[in-house]
Write a protein that holds these residues in place. Structure first.
Motif, short mmCIF file in Angstrom:
data_model
loop_
_atom_site.label_atom_id
_atom_site.label_comp_id
_atom_site.label_asym_id
_atom_site.label_seq_id
_atom_site.Cartn_x
_atom_site.Cartn_y
_atom_site.Cartn_z
N LYS A 186 0.81 -1.15 0.15
CA LYS A 186 0.01 0.01 0.02
C LYS A 186 0.90 1.30 -0.12
N VAL A 187 0.87 1.79 -1.17
CA VAL A 187 2.12 2.99 -1.56
C VAL A 187 1.33 4.12 -2.09
N VAL A 188 1.75 5.41 -1.42
CA VAL A 188 1.56 6.53 -1.95
C VAL A 188 2.82 7.13 -2.46
N LEU A 189 2.55 7.73 -3.96
CA LEU A 189 3.52 8.43 -4.51
C LEU A 189 3.25 9.96 -4.24
N LEU A 190 4.24 10.72 -3.65
CA LEU A 190 4.02 12.13 -3.43
C LEU A 190 4.99 13.05 -4.32
N GLY A 191 4.66 14.16 -4.40
CA GLY A 191 5.56 14.90 -4.95
C GLY A 191 4.99 15.94 -5.99
N ALA A 192 5.41 17.02 -6.27
CA ALA A 192 4.88 18.17 -7.06
C ALA A 192 4.34 17.87 -8.29
N PRO A 193 3.54 18.53 -9.10
CA PRO A 193 3.35 18.25 -10.40
C PRO A 193 4.71 18.16 -11.26
N GLY A 194 4.76 17.37 -12.18
CA GLY A 194 5.85 17.12 -12.90
C GLY A 194 7.10 16.25 -12.28
N PHE A 198 -3.16 11.42 -4.95
CA PHE A 198 -4.01 11.39 -3.47
C PHE A 198 -3.04 10.79 -2.56
N PRO A 199 -3.06 11.31 -1.54
CA PRO A 199 -3.47 12.55 -0.91
C PRO A 199 -2.82 13.73 -1.46
N ARG A 200 -3.65 15.01 -1.48
CA ARG A 200 -3.10 16.15 -1.72
C ARG A 200 -3.31 17.28 -0.62
N THR A 201 -4.31 17.00 0.38
CA THR A 201 -4.26 17.75 1.67
C THR A 201 -4.19 16.98 2.65
N ILE A 202 -4.01 17.55 3.86
CA ILE A 202 -4.08 16.81 5.08
C ILE A 202 -5.68 16.19 5.54
N ALA A 203 -6.66 16.97 5.10
CA ALA A 203 -7.82 16.16 5.09
C ALA A 203 -8.11 14.86 4.25
N GLN A 204 -7.50 15.19 2.96
CA GLN A 204 -7.43 13.71 2.32
C GLN A 204 -6.40 12.65 3.05
N ALA A 205 -5.29 13.00 3.51
CA ALA A 205 -4.84 12.01 3.87
C ALA A 205 -5.30 11.51 5.19
N GLN A 206 -5.90 12.36 5.91
CA GLN A 206 -6.61 11.67 7.21
C GLN A 206 -7.95 10.78 6.72
N ALA A 207 -8.67 11.21 5.83
CA ALA A 207 -9.59 10.35 5.21
C ALA A 207 -8.98 9.24 4.69
N LEU A 208 -7.97 8.99 4.26
CA LEU A 208 -7.24 8.05 3.68
C LEU A 208 -6.93 7.03 4.78
N ASP A 209 -6.45 7.52 6.02
CA ASP A 209 -6.29 6.63 7.20
C ASP A 209 -7.39 6.06 7.78
N ASN A 210 -8.45 6.84 7.53
CA ASN A 210 -9.82 6.43 8.12
C ASN A 210 -10.28 5.24 7.24
N VAL A 211 -10.30 5.25 5.94
CA VAL A 211 -10.66 4.37 5.05
C VAL A 211 -9.88 3.02 5.45
N LEU A 212 -8.66 3.20 5.47
CA LEU A 212 -7.78 1.97 5.77
C LEU A 212 -7.79 1.32 7.14
N ASN A 213 -7.89 2.14 8.04
CA ASN A 213 -8.02 1.61 9.41
C ASN A 213 -9.22 1.04 9.58
N ASN A 214 -10.36 1.50 8.71
CA ASN A 214 -11.64 0.63 8.88
C ASN A 214 -11.45 -0.83 8.01
N GLY A 215 -10.76 -0.87 7.22
CA GLY A 215 -10.63 -1.98 6.22
C GLY A 215 -9.53 -2.88 6.49
N THR A 216 -8.31 -3.08 5.74
CA THR A 216 -7.53 -3.98 5.79
C THR A 216 -6.10 -3.39 6.02
N GLY A 217 -6.03 -2.45 6.83
CA GLY A 217 -4.82 -2.02 7.19
C GLY A 217 -4.16 -0.75 6.75
#
Ligand code: AMP
Length: 214
Positions: free
Chosen positions: A3-11, A87-106
């Motif tokens: 379960k991997v996120v790639l983070l970085g500026a556009p381009g 994705f995520p691109r904001t703190i709110a999105q990162a928190q939402a991602l944590d919530n979805v994963l913690n309710n599911g498969t880790g």
């Protein structure tokens, strides 16, 4: 490590690398920008809502984005893992991602932060052209197609995204600094972040990423 996120500026090359990482890990890849562009081309309700933000390089509001991505993450085929690009691109999105994963498969296993200097990003984005059919990227100066305006792989026309034009590029980089860069601290805090140098050939960056995943 599935379960991997790639983070970085556009381009920075997230799209190119994300597809390769997904293949390497044998999981699906989700590029939120591609999902939005797909909605736009189908003129769906969500596409129409996103259009005005995308065309000027602003972020689509969190509630719309989180809803779209949560639907994707909750598909059964994502339960074994995924690669997220844009994705995520904001703190709110990162928190939402944590919530979805913690309710599911880790939770997430790894966040790969690809870093490229801003001057290089501007050059990459403003010269970028993309195949209308297979999305293969080109650079009009450093890696043009063999035949002008035509994709090497599928012969479809190539085009410049509206948001790769100069004004929108500047806006997207400013939005990144303001709203997305704080995620670096967020993921350093959770011990998930690894930095990778995004300069150099695509294969070199891929090798650096695979070393991190090994
Ligand atoms: P990209 O293809 O990742 O550069 O995304 C293109 C555009 O889609 C962005 O400039 C935003 O307008 C929108 N977008 C993509 N992902 C997100 C996200 N996670 N949050 C908000 N807007 C997004």
């Amino acid at each position: 490590m599935k379960k991997v996120v790639l983070l970085g500026a556009p381009g920075v090359g997230k799209g190119t690398q994300a597809a390769q990482v997904a293949k390497y890990l044998d999981v699906n890849c989700m590029a939120s920008g591609d999902l939005f562009r797909d909605h736009l081309s189908r003129e769906s309700e969500l596409g129409l809502q996103a259009k005005s933000y995308m065309s000027v390089g602003e972020l689509v509001p969190d509630e719309i984005t989180i809803g779209m991505v949560t639907e994707w993450l909750n598909m059964p085929e994502q339960s074994s893992g995924f690669v997220l690009d844009g994705f995520p691109r904001t703190i709110a999105q990162a928190q939402a991602l944590d919530n979805v994963l913690n309710n599911g498969t880790g939770g997430l296993d790894l966040v790969i932060h690809i870093v490229v200097p801003v001057s290089e990003l501007i050059d990459r984005l403003s010269g970028r052209y993309i195949c209308t059919k297979c999305q293969k990227p080109y650079h009009i100066v450093s890696s043009p197609p063999l035949i002008k305006n035509q994709c090497d792989d599928c012969s479809a026309p190539i085009y410049q995204r509206d948001d790769d034009r100069s004004d929108a590029v500047k806006k997207r980089l400013a939005v990144y600094e303001e709203q997305t860069a704080p995620l670096v601290e967020y993921y350093v805090g959770s011990g998930l972040l690894t930095k990778v140098d995004g300069l150099g050939q695509i294969d070199e960056v891929r090798t650096s990423i695979q070393e991190v995943l090994a």
